[in-house]
Design a protein around this motif. Sequence first.
Motif, short mmCIF file in Angstrom:
data_model
loop_
_atom_site.label_atom_id
_atom_site.label_comp_id
_atom_site.label_asym_id
_atom_site.label_seq_id
_atom_site.Cartn_x
_atom_site.Cartn_y
_atom_site.Cartn_z
N THR A 22 42.75 34.11 40.04
CA THR A 22 42.53 35.07 41.13
C THR A 22 43.21 36.39 40.82
N GLU A 23 44.47 36.30 40.37
CA GLU A 23 45.23 37.52 40.10
C GLU A 23 44.58 38.31 38.96
N ALA A 24 44.17 37.59 37.90
CA ALA A 24 43.61 38.28 36.74
C ALA A 24 42.31 38.99 37.10
N LEU A 25 41.47 38.36 37.94
CA LEU A 25 40.21 39.00 38.33
C LEU A 25 40.45 40.17 39.27
N LEU A 26 41.42 40.01 40.15
CA LEU A 26 41.70 41.05 41.16
C LEU A 26 42.25 42.30 40.49
N LEU A 27 43.07 42.11 39.46
CA LEU A 27 43.74 43.25 38.81
C LEU A 27 43.05 43.66 37.52
N ALA A 28 41.83 43.13 37.27
CA ALA A 28 41.16 43.41 35.99
C ALA A 28 40.84 44.89 35.87
N GLU A 29 41.21 45.50 34.72
CA GLU A 29 40.88 46.91 34.48
C GLU A 29 39.57 46.92 33.70
N THR A 30 38.48 47.06 34.42
CA THR A 30 37.18 46.95 33.78
C THR A 30 36.20 47.91 34.41
N SER A 31 35.14 48.25 33.66
CA SER A 31 34.11 49.15 34.19
C SER A 31 33.06 48.40 34.99
N GLN A 32 33.05 47.07 34.81
CA GLN A 32 32.05 46.28 35.54
C GLN A 32 32.52 46.10 36.98
N ILE A 33 31.80 46.70 37.90
CA ILE A 33 32.28 46.83 39.27
C ILE A 33 32.26 45.50 40.01
N PHE A 34 31.34 44.60 39.60
CA PHE A 34 31.21 43.35 40.35
C PHE A 34 32.31 42.34 40.03
N LEU A 35 33.15 42.65 39.05
CA LEU A 35 34.13 41.65 38.59
C LEU A 35 35.25 41.45 39.60
N VAL A 36 35.68 42.54 40.27
CA VAL A 36 36.83 42.43 41.17
C VAL A 36 36.52 41.59 42.41
#
Lengths: 90, 256
Positions: free
Chosen positions: B195-209
Amino acid sequence: MEAFSVLVAQASDPDDLKNIEAAAGAGMAYGLAAIGPGIGIGYIVGKSVEAMARQPEAAGMVRTTMFLGIAFTEALALIGFVVFILLKFA
Amino acid sequence: MFGLEFPPINEILRWQDIAPSFNKVALIAVAAALIGIILFLLASRKDPSVAPTGSRNLAEIIIEFIEESVVMQTLGKSGLKWTPFLLSLFIFIFLCNIPGVIPIIQMPATARIAIPLSLALLVWVIYIGTGLKHQGIGYFGHLLWPPGVPVALKPLVGGIEFISTIIVTPFSLTVRLMANMLAGHILLVTFALLTEALLLAETSQIFLVPMSILPFGMLLFLTAFEILVAFLQAYIFAILAAVYINNSTMGHAEEH
Protein backbone atom coordinates in the motif's frame (compact mmCIF):
# COMPACT_ATOMS: atom_id res chain seq x y z
CA MET A 1 11.18 -19.83 -13.38
CA GLU A 2 12.01 -17.72 -16.45
CA ALA A 3 11.92 -14.56 -14.36
CA PHE A 4 14.47 -16.06 -12.01
CA SER A 5 16.85 -17.02 -14.82
CA VAL A 6 16.64 -13.43 -16.13
CA LEU A 7 17.45 -12.14 -12.66
CA VAL A 8 20.31 -14.60 -12.25
CA ALA A 9 21.74 -13.50 -15.62
CA GLN A 10 21.60 -9.85 -14.50
CA ALA A 11 23.20 -10.45 -11.11
CA SER A 12 26.92 -9.89 -11.19
CA ASP A 13 27.55 -9.66 -7.46
CA PRO A 14 27.92 -13.19 -5.96
CA ASP A 15 26.09 -12.01 -2.82
CA ASP A 16 23.14 -10.94 -4.97
CA LEU A 17 23.18 -14.30 -6.71
CA LYS A 18 23.00 -16.11 -3.39
CA ASN A 19 20.00 -14.00 -2.33
CA ILE A 20 18.17 -14.71 -5.57
CA GLU A 21 18.78 -18.44 -5.27
CA ALA A 22 17.65 -18.40 -1.65
CA ALA A 23 14.45 -16.58 -2.62
CA ALA A 24 13.77 -19.04 -5.44
CA GLY A 25 14.41 -22.04 -3.16
CA ALA A 26 12.28 -20.57 -0.39
CA GLY A 27 9.34 -19.92 -2.68
CA MET A 28 9.63 -23.44 -4.10
CA ALA A 29 9.83 -24.98 -0.59
CA TYR A 30 6.69 -23.28 0.64
CA GLY A 31 4.80 -23.93 -2.59
CA LEU A 32 5.51 -27.65 -2.46
CA ALA A 33 4.77 -27.86 1.27
CA ALA A 34 1.35 -26.26 0.78
CA ILE A 35 0.04 -28.79 -1.77
CA GLY A 36 -0.56 -31.75 0.54
CA PRO A 37 -2.08 -29.89 3.50
CA GLY A 38 -4.25 -27.90 1.08
CA ILE A 39 -5.81 -31.08 -0.26
CA GLY A 40 -5.99 -32.57 3.24
CA ILE A 41 -7.74 -29.62 4.87
CA GLY A 42 -10.19 -29.38 1.99
CA TYR A 43 -11.03 -33.04 2.42
CA ILE A 44 -11.43 -32.74 6.22
CA VAL A 45 -13.71 -29.70 6.05
CA GLY A 46 -15.73 -31.14 3.17
CA LYS A 47 -16.38 -34.37 5.02
CA SER A 48 -17.21 -32.45 8.22
CA VAL A 49 -19.79 -30.33 6.39
CA GLU A 50 -21.25 -33.53 4.98
CA ALA A 51 -21.45 -35.03 8.47
CA MET A 52 -23.00 -31.88 9.97
CA ALA A 53 -25.61 -31.73 7.21
CA ARG A 54 -26.56 -35.36 7.76
CA GLN A 55 -26.71 -35.09 11.52
CA PRO A 56 -27.09 -31.48 12.72
CA GLU A 57 -27.41 -32.57 16.36
CA ALA A 58 -23.82 -33.93 16.28
CA ALA A 59 -22.46 -30.64 14.85
CA GLY A 60 -20.62 -29.64 18.05
CA MET A 61 -18.68 -32.88 18.26
CA VAL A 62 -17.90 -32.89 14.54
CA ARG A 63 -16.66 -29.31 14.73
CA THR A 64 -14.23 -30.08 17.55
CA THR A 65 -12.84 -33.10 15.74
CA MET A 66 -12.61 -31.05 12.54
CA PHE A 67 -10.49 -28.40 14.26
CA LEU A 68 -8.23 -31.12 15.68
CA GLY A 69 -7.78 -32.66 12.24
CA ILE A 70 -7.09 -29.27 10.69
CA ALA A 71 -4.52 -28.50 13.38
CA PHE A 72 -2.62 -31.72 12.72
CA THR A 73 -2.74 -31.35 8.92
CA GLU A 74 -1.84 -27.69 8.97
CA ALA A 75 1.33 -28.41 10.94
CA LEU A 76 2.92 -29.79 7.75
CA ALA A 77 2.28 -26.57 5.84
CA LEU A 78 3.58 -24.56 8.77
CA ILE A 79 6.82 -26.54 8.85
CA GLY A 80 7.15 -25.63 5.17
CA PHE A 81 6.61 -22.00 6.13
CA VAL A 82 9.35 -22.24 8.77
CA VAL A 83 11.70 -23.67 6.12
CA PHE A 84 10.75 -20.71 3.92
CA ILE A 85 11.68 -18.26 6.70
CA LEU A 86 14.96 -20.10 7.36
CA LEU A 87 15.95 -20.11 3.68
CA LYS A 88 14.90 -16.53 3.02
CA PHE A 89 16.23 -14.77 6.11
CA ALA A 90 18.77 -17.02 7.82
CA MET B 1 15.59 -4.63 -7.79
CA PHE B 2 11.89 -5.34 -7.23
CA GLY B 3 10.93 -1.71 -6.61
CA LEU B 4 9.93 -2.71 -3.09
CA GLU B 5 12.41 -3.29 -0.31
CA PHE B 6 11.22 -5.87 2.17
CA PRO B 7 12.76 -5.09 5.56
CA PRO B 8 15.08 -7.69 7.14
CA ILE B 9 13.41 -10.06 9.59
CA ASN B 10 15.03 -8.39 12.59
CA GLU B 11 13.30 -5.15 11.77
CA ILE B 12 9.90 -6.87 11.70
CA LEU B 13 10.31 -8.93 14.85
CA ARG B 14 12.83 -7.16 17.03
CA TRP B 15 12.64 -3.90 18.92
CA GLN B 16 15.01 -1.79 20.91
CA ASP B 17 15.22 -2.98 24.47
CA ILE B 18 13.06 -0.89 26.80
CA ALA B 19 15.14 -1.99 29.78
CA PRO B 20 18.14 -4.39 29.62
CA SER B 21 16.86 -7.67 28.12
CA PHE B 22 13.25 -6.47 28.27
CA ASN B 23 11.71 -5.53 24.93
CA LYS B 24 8.26 -4.90 23.48
CA VAL B 25 7.45 -8.61 23.12
CA ALA B 26 8.18 -9.22 26.80
CA LEU B 27 6.09 -6.17 27.67
CA ILE B 28 3.14 -7.57 25.70
CA ALA B 29 3.49 -10.94 27.45
CA VAL B 30 3.57 -9.33 30.90
CA ALA B 31 0.58 -7.14 29.99
CA ALA B 32 -1.32 -10.21 28.75
CA ALA B 33 -0.73 -12.04 32.02
CA LEU B 34 -1.72 -8.98 34.08
CA ILE B 35 -4.89 -8.25 32.05
CA GLY B 36 -6.01 -11.86 32.42
CA ILE B 37 -5.38 -11.88 36.18
CA ILE B 38 -7.08 -8.51 36.73
CA LEU B 39 -10.15 -9.45 34.66
CA PHE B 40 -10.77 -12.62 36.67
CA LEU B 41 -9.96 -10.96 40.04
CA LEU B 42 -12.49 -8.20 39.29
CA ALA B 43 -15.04 -10.82 38.24
CA SER B 44 -14.53 -12.88 41.40
CA ARG B 45 -15.11 -9.80 43.60
CA LYS B 46 -18.69 -9.37 42.39
CA ASP B 47 -21.67 -10.75 44.24
CA PRO B 48 -22.40 -14.21 42.72
CA SER B 49 -26.03 -14.23 43.89
CA VAL B 50 -27.23 -11.42 41.60
CA ALA B 51 -27.41 -11.44 37.80
CA PRO B 52 -23.86 -11.07 36.37
CA THR B 53 -22.86 -7.74 34.84
CA GLY B 54 -19.71 -6.26 33.31
CA SER B 55 -16.48 -8.14 33.94
CA ARG B 56 -18.24 -11.06 35.63
CA ASN B 57 -20.44 -11.51 32.57
CA LEU B 58 -17.36 -11.65 30.32
CA ALA B 59 -15.52 -14.04 32.63
CA GLU B 60 -18.52 -16.35 32.82
CA ILE B 61 -18.85 -16.43 29.04
CA ILE B 62 -15.17 -17.38 28.68
CA ILE B 63 -15.33 -20.08 31.37
CA GLU B 64 -18.51 -21.52 29.89
CA PHE B 65 -16.90 -21.60 26.44
CA ILE B 66 -13.86 -23.48 27.79
CA GLU B 67 -16.03 -25.94 29.72
CA GLU B 68 -18.46 -26.59 26.88
CA SER B 69 -16.22 -26.73 23.85
CA VAL B 70 -12.80 -27.70 25.21
CA VAL B 71 -13.16 -29.77 28.39
CA MET B 72 -16.47 -31.55 27.80
CA GLN B 73 -15.54 -32.43 24.21
CA THR B 74 -12.23 -34.05 25.09
CA LEU B 75 -11.85 -34.90 28.79
CA GLY B 76 -15.50 -35.44 29.66
CA LYS B 77 -17.17 -34.67 32.97
CA SER B 78 -14.35 -36.09 35.12
CA GLY B 79 -11.94 -33.66 33.46
CA LEU B 80 -13.69 -30.51 34.71
CA LYS B 81 -10.91 -30.08 37.27
CA TRP B 82 -8.62 -29.18 34.36
CA THR B 83 -10.73 -26.11 33.49
CA PRO B 84 -8.52 -23.58 35.41
CA PHE B 85 -5.34 -24.74 33.64
CA LEU B 86 -6.88 -24.78 30.15
CA LEU B 87 -8.63 -21.47 30.84
CA SER B 88 -5.38 -19.75 31.78
CA LEU B 89 -3.64 -21.24 28.72
CA PHE B 90 -6.44 -19.96 26.47
CA ILE B 91 -6.62 -16.47 27.99
CA PHE B 92 -2.85 -15.97 28.00
CA ILE B 93 -2.35 -17.14 24.40
CA PHE B 94 -5.31 -15.13 23.13
CA LEU B 95 -4.12 -11.96 24.86
CA CYS B 96 -0.62 -12.56 23.46
CA ASN B 97 -2.00 -13.08 19.93
CA ILE B 98 -4.45 -10.21 19.73
CA PRO B 99 -1.87 -7.35 19.86
CA GLY B 100 -0.96 -8.47 16.33
CA VAL B 101 -4.00 -6.56 15.04
CA ILE B 102 -4.19 -3.71 17.57
CA PRO B 103 -2.96 -0.52 15.84
CA ILE B 104 0.33 0.99 17.07
CA ILE B 105 1.27 -2.15 19.05
CA GLN B 106 0.89 -4.56 16.10
CA MET B 107 3.06 -7.40 17.30
CA PRO B 108 1.77 -10.81 18.33
CA ALA B 109 3.99 -11.85 21.26
CA THR B 110 3.59 -15.48 20.22
CA ALA B 111 5.32 -14.80 16.88
CA ARG B 112 8.63 -15.11 18.74
CA ILE B 113 9.39 -18.73 19.56
CA ALA B 114 10.16 -18.23 23.28
CA ILE B 115 6.55 -17.98 24.52
CA PRO B 116 5.08 -20.88 22.46
CA LEU B 117 8.08 -23.04 23.34
CA SER B 118 7.79 -22.49 27.08
CA LEU B 119 4.02 -23.07 26.96
CA ALA B 120 4.49 -26.28 24.95
CA LEU B 121 7.14 -27.52 27.41
CA LEU B 122 4.74 -26.74 30.28
CA VAL B 123 2.03 -28.84 28.58
CA TRP B 124 4.62 -31.59 27.92
CA VAL B 125 5.65 -31.74 31.59
CA ILE B 126 2.00 -31.75 32.67
CA TYR B 127 0.84 -34.56 30.40
CA ILE B 128 3.81 -36.77 31.27
CA GLY B 129 3.28 -35.97 34.97
CA THR B 130 -0.42 -36.84 34.65
CA GLY B 131 0.47 -40.12 33.00
CA LEU B 132 2.90 -41.01 35.78
CA LYS B 133 0.37 -40.03 38.44
CA HIS B 134 -2.45 -42.08 36.91
CA GLN B 135 -0.53 -45.17 35.75
CA GLY B 136 2.67 -45.17 37.79
CA ILE B 137 5.92 -46.14 36.12
CA GLY B 138 3.95 -48.42 33.76
CA TYR B 139 2.95 -45.24 31.90
CA PHE B 140 6.16 -45.42 29.88
CA GLY B 141 5.30 -48.97 28.84
CA HIS B 142 1.84 -47.87 27.65
CA LEU B 143 3.41 -44.90 25.96
CA LEU B 144 5.85 -46.99 23.95
CA TRP B 145 3.70 -50.05 23.25
CA PRO B 146 -0.06 -49.61 22.86
CA PRO B 147 -1.89 -52.79 23.94
CA GLY B 148 -2.01 -55.57 21.34
CA VAL B 149 1.28 -54.92 19.55
CA PRO B 150 2.96 -58.15 18.29
CA VAL B 151 6.36 -58.85 19.86
CA ALA B 152 8.13 -58.75 16.51
CA LEU B 153 6.95 -55.19 15.90
CA LYS B 154 7.80 -53.87 19.38
CA PRO B 155 11.16 -52.23 18.54
CA LEU B 156 9.69 -50.44 15.51
CA VAL B 157 6.45 -49.33 17.21
CA GLY B 158 8.34 -48.33 20.35
CA GLY B 159 10.69 -46.11 18.36
CA ILE B 160 7.89 -44.44 16.41
CA GLU B 161 5.74 -43.90 19.52
CA PHE B 162 8.69 -42.53 21.50
CA ILE B 163 9.53 -39.98 18.80
CA SER B 164 5.91 -38.96 18.23
CA THR B 165 4.95 -38.55 21.91
CA ILE B 166 8.14 -37.22 23.44
CA ILE B 167 9.67 -35.15 20.65
CA VAL B 168 7.16 -34.34 17.91
CA THR B 169 4.26 -33.34 20.18
CA PRO B 170 5.90 -30.34 21.91
CA PHE B 171 7.66 -29.42 18.66
CA SER B 172 4.42 -29.32 16.67
CA LEU B 173 2.60 -27.44 19.45
CA THR B 174 5.34 -24.81 19.39
CA VAL B 175 5.67 -24.52 15.63
CA ARG B 176 1.90 -24.45 15.02
CA LEU B 177 1.36 -21.44 17.26
CA MET B 178 4.56 -19.60 16.35
CA ALA B 179 4.36 -20.12 12.58
CA ASN B 180 0.67 -19.19 12.40
CA MET B 181 1.19 -15.90 14.17
CA LEU B 182 4.46 -15.16 12.32
CA ALA B 183 2.82 -15.89 8.96
CA GLY B 184 -0.06 -13.56 9.77
CA HIS B 185 2.30 -10.84 10.93
CA ILE B 186 4.46 -11.06 7.79
CA LEU B 187 1.33 -11.05 5.61
CA LEU B 188 0.13 -7.83 7.25
CA VAL B 189 3.60 -6.28 6.84
CA THR B 190 3.65 -7.24 3.15
CA PHE B 191 0.31 -5.65 2.33
CA ALA B 192 1.06 -2.54 4.39
CA LEU B 193 4.34 -2.17 2.43
CA LEU B 194 2.55 -2.67 -0.91
CA THR B 195 0.00 0.00 0.00
CA GLU B 196 2.74 2.41 1.00
CA ALA B 197 4.84 1.72 -2.10
CA LEU B 198 1.89 2.30 -4.46
CA LEU B 199 0.71 5.40 -2.61
CA LEU B 200 4.16 7.03 -2.65
CA ALA B 201 5.19 5.79 -6.12
CA GLU B 202 6.99 8.48 -8.16
CA THR B 203 5.65 7.63 -11.57
CA SER B 204 4.15 9.25 -14.65
CA GLN B 205 1.39 6.67 -14.85
CA ILE B 206 -1.49 8.45 -13.17
CA PHE B 207 -3.63 5.39 -12.46
CA LEU B 208 -0.97 3.76 -10.27
CA VAL B 209 -1.56 5.81 -7.11
CA PRO B 210 -5.32 5.17 -6.73
CA MET B 211 -4.57 1.46 -7.23
CA SER B 212 -3.21 1.44 -3.66
CA ILE B 213 -6.82 0.92 -2.57
CA LEU B 214 -6.48 -2.74 -3.66
CA PRO B 215 -3.73 -3.83 -1.25
CA PHE B 216 -5.32 -1.62 1.42
CA GLY B 217 -8.60 -3.52 1.06
CA MET B 218 -6.69 -6.77 1.34
CA LEU B 219 -4.95 -5.39 4.45
CA LEU B 220 -8.30 -4.67 6.08
CA PHE B 221 -9.61 -8.12 5.18
CA LEU B 222 -6.47 -9.82 6.53
CA THR B 223 -6.67 -7.84 9.76
CA ALA B 224 -10.18 -9.19 10.31
CA PHE B 225 -8.92 -12.65 9.38
CA GLU B 226 -6.07 -12.34 11.91
CA ILE B 227 -8.59 -11.70 14.71
CA LEU B 228 -10.16 -15.05 13.80
CA VAL B 229 -6.73 -16.73 13.67
CA ALA B 230 -5.72 -15.29 17.06
CA PHE B 231 -8.85 -16.78 18.62
CA LEU B 232 -8.60 -20.07 16.73
CA GLN B 233 -4.95 -20.69 17.62
CA ALA B 234 -5.59 -20.09 21.32
CA TYR B 235 -8.57 -22.48 21.10
CA ILE B 236 -6.56 -25.13 19.24
CA PHE B 237 -3.65 -24.92 21.68
CA ALA B 238 -6.04 -25.40 24.62
CA ILE B 239 -7.92 -28.27 22.97
CA LEU B 240 -4.71 -30.07 21.96
CA ALA B 241 -3.39 -29.74 25.51
CA ALA B 242 -6.66 -31.30 26.70
CA VAL B 243 -6.33 -34.14 24.16
CA TYR B 244 -2.77 -34.93 25.25
CA ILE B 245 -3.77 -34.90 28.94
CA ASN B 246 -6.69 -37.19 28.09
CA ASN B 247 -4.32 -39.61 26.31
CA SER B 248 -2.19 -39.76 29.47
CA THR B 249 -5.15 -40.61 31.70
CA MET B 250 -6.79 -43.01 29.22
CA GLY B 251 -4.45 -45.97 29.74
CA HIS B 252 -5.85 -46.17 33.25
CA ALA B 253 -9.38 -46.69 31.95
CA GLU B 254 -8.26 -49.40 29.55
CA GLU B 255 -6.74 -51.49 32.34
CA HIS B 256 -10.09 -51.95 34.03
